[in-house]
Design a protein around this motif. Sequence first.
Motif, PDB file in Angstrom:
ATOM      1  N   SER A  92      31.310  41.336  51.358  1.00  0.00           N
ATOM      2  CA  SER A  92      31.619  42.644  51.934  1.00  0.00           C
ATOM      3  C   SER A  92      30.553  43.663  51.527  1.00  0.00           C
ATOM      4  CB  SER A  92      33.003  43.129  51.483  1.00  0.00           C
ATOM      5  OG  SER A  92      32.970  43.509  50.121  1.00  0.00           O
ATOM      6  N   GLU A  93      30.458  44.709  52.308  1.00  0.00           N
ATOM      7  CA  GLU A  93      29.440  45.739  52.068  1.00  0.00           C
ATOM      8  C   GLU A  93      29.557  46.347  50.673  1.00  0.00           C
ATOM      9  OE1 GLU A  93      28.162  50.020  54.024  1.00  0.00           O
ATOM     10  OE2 GLU A  93      29.200  48.555  55.277  1.00  0.00           O
ATOM     11  N   THR A  94      30.767  46.671  50.244  1.00  0.00           N
ATOM     12  CA  THR A  94      30.973  47.268  48.921  1.00  0.00           C
ATOM     13  C   THR A  94      30.617  46.290  47.812  1.00  0.00           C
ATOM     14  OG1 THR A  94      32.742  48.645  49.828  1.00  0.00           O
ATOM     15  CG2 THR A  94      32.649  48.439  47.434  1.00  0.00           C
ATOM     16  N   ALA A  95      31.061  45.045  47.945  1.00  0.00           N
ATOM     17  CA  ALA A  95      30.774  44.033  46.924  1.00  0.00           C
ATOM     18  C   ALA A  95      29.275  43.788  46.792  1.00  0.00           C
ATOM     19  CB  ALA A  95      31.504  42.734  47.247  1.00  0.00           C
ATOM     20  N   VAL A  96      28.580  43.723  47.899  1.00  0.00           N
ATOM     21  CA  VAL A  96      27.131  43.501  47.856  1.00  0.00           C
ATOM     22  C   VAL A  96      26.444  44.703  47.208  1.00  0.00           C
ATOM     23  CG1 VAL A  96      25.053  43.257  49.279  1.00  0.00           C
ATOM     24  CG2 VAL A  96      27.097  41.904  49.804  1.00  0.00           C
ATOM     25  N   LEU A 139      27.616  46.701  45.015  1.00  0.00           N
ATOM     26  CA  LEU A 139      27.915  46.737  43.579  1.00  0.00           C
ATOM     27  C   LEU A 139      27.490  45.461  42.850  1.00  0.00           C
ATOM     28  CD1 LEU A 139      31.446  48.402  43.663  1.00  0.00           C
ATOM     29  CD2 LEU A 139      29.324  49.404  42.798  1.00  0.00           C
ATOM     30  N   GLY A 140      27.009  44.474  43.591  1.00  0.00           N
ATOM     31  CA  GLY A 140      26.608  43.210  42.972  1.00  0.00           C
ATOM     32  C   GLY A 140      27.791  42.433  42.441  1.00  0.00           C
ATOM     33  N   TYR A 141      28.977  42.606  43.049  1.00  0.00           N
ATOM     34  CA  TYR A 141      30.188  41.946  42.547  1.00  0.00           C
ATOM     35  C   TYR A 141      30.129  40.434  42.741  1.00  0.00           C
ATOM     36  CZ  TYR A 141      34.890  40.240  42.032  1.00  0.00           C
ATOM     37  OH  TYR A 141      35.987  39.510  41.627  1.00  0.00           O
ATOM     38  N   LYS A 142      30.523  39.721  41.690  1.00  0.00           N
ATOM     39  CA  LYS A 142      30.702  38.268  41.717  1.00  0.00           C
ATOM     40  C   LYS A 142      32.036  37.957  41.058  1.00  0.00           C
ATOM     41  CE  LYS A 142      26.733  37.077  43.463  1.00  0.00           C
ATOM     42  NZ  LYS A 142      26.659  36.568  44.809  1.00  0.00           N
ATOM     43  N   PRO A 202      55.350  35.718  42.085  1.00  0.00           N
ATOM     44  CA  PRO A 202      54.134  36.422  41.708  1.00  0.00           C
ATOM     45  C   PRO A 202      53.422  36.981  42.936  1.00  0.00           C
ATOM     46  CG  PRO A 202      53.824  34.062  41.503  1.00  0.00           C
ATOM     47  CD  PRO A 202      55.271  34.295  41.845  1.00  0.00           C
ATOM     48  N   ALA A 203      52.784  38.129  42.763  1.00  0.00           N
ATOM     49  CA  ALA A 203      52.043  38.742  43.845  1.00  0.00           C
ATOM     50  C   ALA A 203      50.843  37.870  44.210  1.00  0.00           C
ATOM     51  CB  ALA A 203      51.573  40.126  43.426  1.00  0.00           C
ATOM     52  N   GLN A 204      50.597  37.763  45.483  1.00  0.00           N
ATOM     53  CA  GLN A 204      49.457  36.984  45.941  1.00  0.00           C
ATOM     54  C   GLN A 204      48.186  37.802  45.777  1.00  0.00           C
ATOM     55  OE1 GLN A 204      49.501  33.782  47.052  1.00  0.00           O
ATOM     56  NE2 GLN A 204      51.653  33.724  46.549  1.00  0.00           N
ATOM     57  N   ALA A 205      47.163  37.191  45.277  1.00  0.00           N
ATOM     58  CA  ALA A 205      45.881  37.869  45.121  1.00  0.00           C
ATOM     59  C   ALA A 205      45.216  37.997  46.481  1.00  0.00           C
ATOM     60  CB  ALA A 205      44.990  37.084  44.168  1.00  0.00           C
ATOM     61  N   ASN A 206      44.628  39.146  46.716  1.00  0.00           N
ATOM     62  CA  ASN A 206      43.826  39.385  47.907  1.00  0.00           C
ATOM     63  C   ASN A 206      42.411  39.628  47.399  1.00  0.00           C
ATOM     64  OD1 ASN A 206      42.891  40.027  50.463  1.00  0.00           O
ATOM     65  ND2 ASN A 206      43.611  42.122  50.351  1.00  0.00           N
ATOM     66  N   PRO A 207      41.653  38.554  47.145  1.00  0.00           N
ATOM     67  CA  PRO A 207      40.356  38.703  46.489  1.00  0.00           C
ATOM     68  C   PRO A 207      39.355  39.517  47.301  1.00  0.00           C
ATOM     69  CG  PRO A 207      40.915  36.373  46.812  1.00  0.00           C
ATOM     70  CD  PRO A 207      41.965  37.184  47.476  1.00  0.00           C
ATOM     71  N   VAL A 208      38.539  40.254  46.583  1.00  0.00           N
ATOM     72  CA  VAL A 208      37.420  40.961  47.190  1.00  0.00           C
ATOM     73  C   VAL A 208      36.508  39.917  47.824  1.00  0.00           C
ATOM     74  CG1 VAL A 208      35.303  42.251  46.644  1.00  0.00           C
ATOM     75  CG2 VAL A 208      37.475  42.919  45.607  1.00  0.00           C
ATOM     76  N   GLY A 225      39.448  49.818  45.607  1.00  0.00           N
ATOM     77  CA  GLY A 225      40.714  50.247  46.195  1.00  0.00           C
ATOM     78  C   GLY A 225      41.870  49.379  45.744  1.00  0.00           C
ATOM     79  N   ARG A 226      43.047  49.708  46.194  1.00  0.00           N
ATOM     80  CA  ARG A 226      44.261  49.036  45.726  1.00  0.00           C
ATOM     81  C   ARG A 226      44.549  47.713  46.429  1.00  0.00           C
ATOM     82  NH1 ARG A 226      47.277  51.965  42.267  1.00  0.00           N
ATOM     83  NH2 ARG A 226      46.797  54.175  42.142  1.00  0.00           N
ATOM     84  N   LYS A 227      44.057  47.517  47.631  1.00  0.00           N
ATOM     85  CA  LYS A 227      44.420  46.318  48.389  1.00  0.00           C
ATOM     86  C   LYS A 227      43.651  45.085  47.944  1.00  0.00           C
ATOM     87  CE  LYS A 227      46.106  48.741  52.391  1.00  0.00           C
ATOM     88  NZ  LYS A 227      46.064  48.911  53.821  1.00  0.00           N
ATOM     89  N   ALA A 228      42.371  45.215  47.711  1.00  0.00           N
ATOM     90  CA  ALA A 228      41.560  44.064  47.305  1.00  0.00           C
ATOM     91  C   ALA A 228      41.597  43.926  45.792  1.00  0.00           C
ATOM     92  CB  ALA A 228      40.130  44.233  47.790  1.00  0.00           C
ATOM     93  N   GLN A 229      41.519  42.693  45.327  1.00  0.00           N
ATOM     94  CA  GLN A 229      41.588  42.435  43.893  1.00  0.00           C
ATOM     95  C   GLN A 229      40.339  41.722  43.396  1.00  0.00           C
ATOM     96  OE1 GLN A 229      45.397  40.503  43.253  1.00  0.00           O
ATOM     97  NE2 GLN A 229      46.295  42.506  42.937  1.00  0.00           N
TER      98      GLN A 229
END
Length: 105
Positions: free
Chosen positions: A36-40, A42-45, A26-32, A86-90
């Motif tokens: 990070s600036e983008t996550a903050v 967008l308020g990502y949790k 299985p592909a390894q997850a590369n979590p957001v 983007g494609r790299k972070a999940q």
Amino acid sequence: MQTLHPTRRVFMLQATVACLACPAVPAQANPVDEASETAVALGYKHDTTKVDAAKFPKHQASQHCANCQFWQAKPTEAWSSCAMFGRKAQVAKNGWCNAWVKAPG
């Protein structure tokens, strides 16, 4: 002494069998990174229950990444790429960000 020269067909058959015998990894997850600036921005949790309701009043408990139109995997997958990151972070299946839009269907 006779030299054996396998035909292309034999080689392709052997290569196919060898590939099928390999276990799927299985592909390894590369979590957001939530910091990070983008996550903050967008308020990502990673967990939709951890979203600050005062800061994001449109958030609802039923909203999560796996039912967002930007989710790029099957809804049953634990991690997926997201168009917002983007494609790299999940992002996590049960995550949420302010860009959430209900998936069609």
